[in-house]
Design a protein around this motif. Structure first.
Motif, PDB file in Angstrom:
ATOM      1  N   ALA A   1       0.823  -1.204   0.000  1.00  0.00           N
ATOM      2  CA  ALA A   1       0.000   0.000   0.000  1.00  0.00           C
ATOM      3  C   ALA A   1       0.861   1.260   0.000  1.00  0.00           C
ATOM      4  O   ALA A   1       0.559   2.229  -0.694  1.00  0.00           O
ATOM      5  N   ARG A   2       1.954   1.247   0.775  1.00  0.00           N
ATOM      6  CA  ARG A   2       2.852   2.405   0.800  1.00  0.00           C
ATOM      7  C   ARG A   2       3.479   2.629  -0.570  1.00  0.00           C
ATOM      8  O   ARG A   2       3.635   3.773  -1.013  1.00  0.00           O
TER       9      ARG A   2
ATOM     10  N   PHE B   1       2.810   1.286  -9.582  1.00  0.00           N
ATOM     11  CA  PHE B   1       2.414  -0.117  -9.602  1.00  0.00           C
ATOM     12  C   PHE B   1       3.635  -1.023  -9.652  1.00  0.00           C
ATOM     13  O   PHE B   1       3.681  -2.066  -8.981  1.00  0.00           O
ATOM     14  N   THR B   2       4.639  -0.623 -10.409  1.00  0.00           N
ATOM     15  CA  THR B   2       5.869  -1.412 -10.493  1.00  0.00           C
ATOM     16  C   THR B   2       6.583  -1.457  -9.150  1.00  0.00           C
ATOM     17  O   THR B   2       7.151  -2.481  -8.767  1.00  0.00           O
ATOM     18  N   ARG B   3       6.526  -0.364  -8.399  1.00  0.00           N
ATOM     19  CA  ARG B   3       7.160  -0.344  -7.083  1.00  0.00           C
ATOM     20  C   ARG B   3       6.478  -1.309  -6.121  1.00  0.00           C
ATOM     21  O   ARG B   3       7.094  -1.776  -5.160  1.00  0.00           O
TER      22      ARG B   3
ATOM     23  N   ALA C   1      -5.403  -2.577  -6.924  1.00  0.00           N
ATOM     24  CA  ALA C   1      -4.296  -1.697  -7.293  1.00  0.00           C
ATOM     25  C   ALA C   1      -4.263  -1.478  -8.801  1.00  0.00           C
ATOM     26  O   ALA C   1      -4.025  -0.359  -9.279  1.00  0.00           O
ATOM     27  N   LEU C   2      -4.505  -2.510  -9.558  1.00  0.00           N
ATOM     28  CA  LEU C   2      -4.543  -2.378 -11.020  1.00  0.00           C
ATOM     29  C   LEU C   2      -5.672  -1.455 -11.453  1.00  0.00           C
ATOM     30  O   LEU C   2      -5.501  -0.586 -12.316  1.00  0.00           O
TER      31      LEU C   2
ATOM     32  N   VAL D   1      -9.811  -7.947 -21.899  1.00  0.00           N
ATOM     33  CA  VAL D   1      -8.735  -8.238 -20.953  1.00  0.00           C
ATOM     34  C   VAL D   1      -9.233  -7.963 -19.538  1.00  0.00           C
ATOM     35  O   VAL D   1      -9.504  -6.821 -19.173  1.00  0.00           O
ATOM     36  N   ASP D   2      -9.376  -8.996 -18.756  1.00  0.00           N
ATOM     37  CA  ASP D   2      -9.868  -8.889 -17.387  1.00  0.00           C
ATOM     38  C   ASP D   2      -8.712  -8.478 -16.470  1.00  0.00           C
ATOM     39  O   ASP D   2      -7.651  -9.112 -16.506  1.00  0.00           O
ATOM     40  N   PRO D   3      -8.883  -7.422 -15.659  1.00  0.00           N
ATOM     41  CA  PRO D   3      -7.812  -7.031 -14.728  1.00  0.00           C
ATOM     42  C   PRO D   3      -7.357  -8.170 -13.832  1.00  0.00           C
ATOM     43  O   PRO D   3      -6.192  -8.223 -13.436  1.00  0.00           O
TER      44      PRO D   3
END
Length: 212
Positions: A82-83, A95-97, A145-146, A158-160
Motif C-alpha cells: 500500500a505504501r 504499480f511497479t514499485r 491496485a490495477l 482483458v480482465d484485470p
C-alpha cells in the motif's frame, strides 16, 4: 540459535504477558532459518525459555502458531504494498514499485514470507482446515491496485484479474528463485528487480495495447 532464556529481560517479558509475542517471533525465526517444517512446539518453548505446556495458553497447537505468523506476515506485506502504491511517480511507476516492495519483503522477511504461502489455516476446533481468505485478500489487493492505477481499464476482453494473476505469478516466481539461490546472476543478466520491472511493463503494455 541462542536460547532467549539467557537474557533476563525475556523472562520478565513472559511474566508481563508477552509470551504470545515471544512465541510468534520464535516461530518466525525458526521458519527463516529452517523452513516451515523445521521446528516443533518444544523447540519454540526451549527458545523462549518456558515449558511446552505454557504454549497452549495461547495456541491450540503448532498449526495455530504458524497461522498467526502468516497473518502477521500478510499484514506487513499488505502495508508495504500500500505504501508503494501511494508513492510519487506515474501510475505505472507506482504499480511497479509494488512488485519491488514484494521482492524486498520476501528477502528481508523470509520467515513471514514462507508462512504466508505454506501455513495451513485451522478451524475453530484447531484441527479441521478452514477457508484461506489470505490468498484471496492478497489477490484482491493486487486487482484493486490495477484498477486504481489504470482507471481506463485494459483492451477489450482483458480482465484485470488476469493481469493481476500474471503479475503475482511473476513476482512470486522471481522471489522464490532468488530465495533458493536459483536465479541466474552475472555480467549482462538483470537483477531480480530489473527482471520484475521489465516483466510488469511488458504485461501492462500488452494488456493496454489496442489492435489497430
Amino acid at each position: 540459535m541462542r536460547p532467549w532464556r539467557s537474557d533476563p529481560s525475556d523472562r520478565r517479558g513472559y511474566h508481563h504477558g508477552n509470551l504470545k509475542e515471544a512465541l510468534i517471533e520464535a516461530a518466525r525465526r525458526f521458519i527463516a532459518e529452517r523452513g516451515i517444517g523445521g521446528f516443533t512446539l518444544v523447540d519454540a518453548a526451549r527458545l523462549v525459555g518456558v515449558s511446552p505446556a505454557a504454549l497452549y495458553r495461547h495456541f491450540r497447537g503448532r498449526e495455530a502458531l504458524l497461522e498467526e505468523v502468516a497473518e502477521r506476515g500478510f499484514t506487513e506485506l499488505a502495508a508495504r504494498l500500500a505504501r508503494a502504491l501511494r508513492g510519487p511517480g506515474t501510475p505505472l511507476e507506482r504499480f511497479t514499485r509494488m512488485g519491488e516492495a514484494y521482492l524486498t519483503f520476501a528477502e528481508e522477511e523470509p520467515g513471514y514470507y514462507a508462512a504466508i504461502f505454506e501455513a495451513r489455516p485451522v478451524g475453530p476446533d484447531g484441527c479441521k482446515p478452514a477457508p484461506a481468505p489470505r490468498d484471496r485478500d492478497a489477490f484482491e489487493l493486487l486487482v484493486e491496485a490495477l484498477r486504481t492505477t489504470f482507471p481506463d481499464g485494459f483492451s477489450a476482453g482483458v480482465d484485470p484479474r488476469f493481469v493481476a494473476l500474471e503479475v503475482w505469478a511473476l513476482s512470486h516466481g522471481i522471489a522464490t528463485l532468488a530465495a533458493a539461490g536459483r536465479l541466474p546472476t552475472g555480467p549482462g543478466l538483470p537483477t531480480k528487480h530489473d527482471l520484475l520491472r521489465a516483466g510488469v511493463v511488458a504485461m501492462v503494455h500488452g494488456a493496454t495495447a489496442r489492435a489497430g
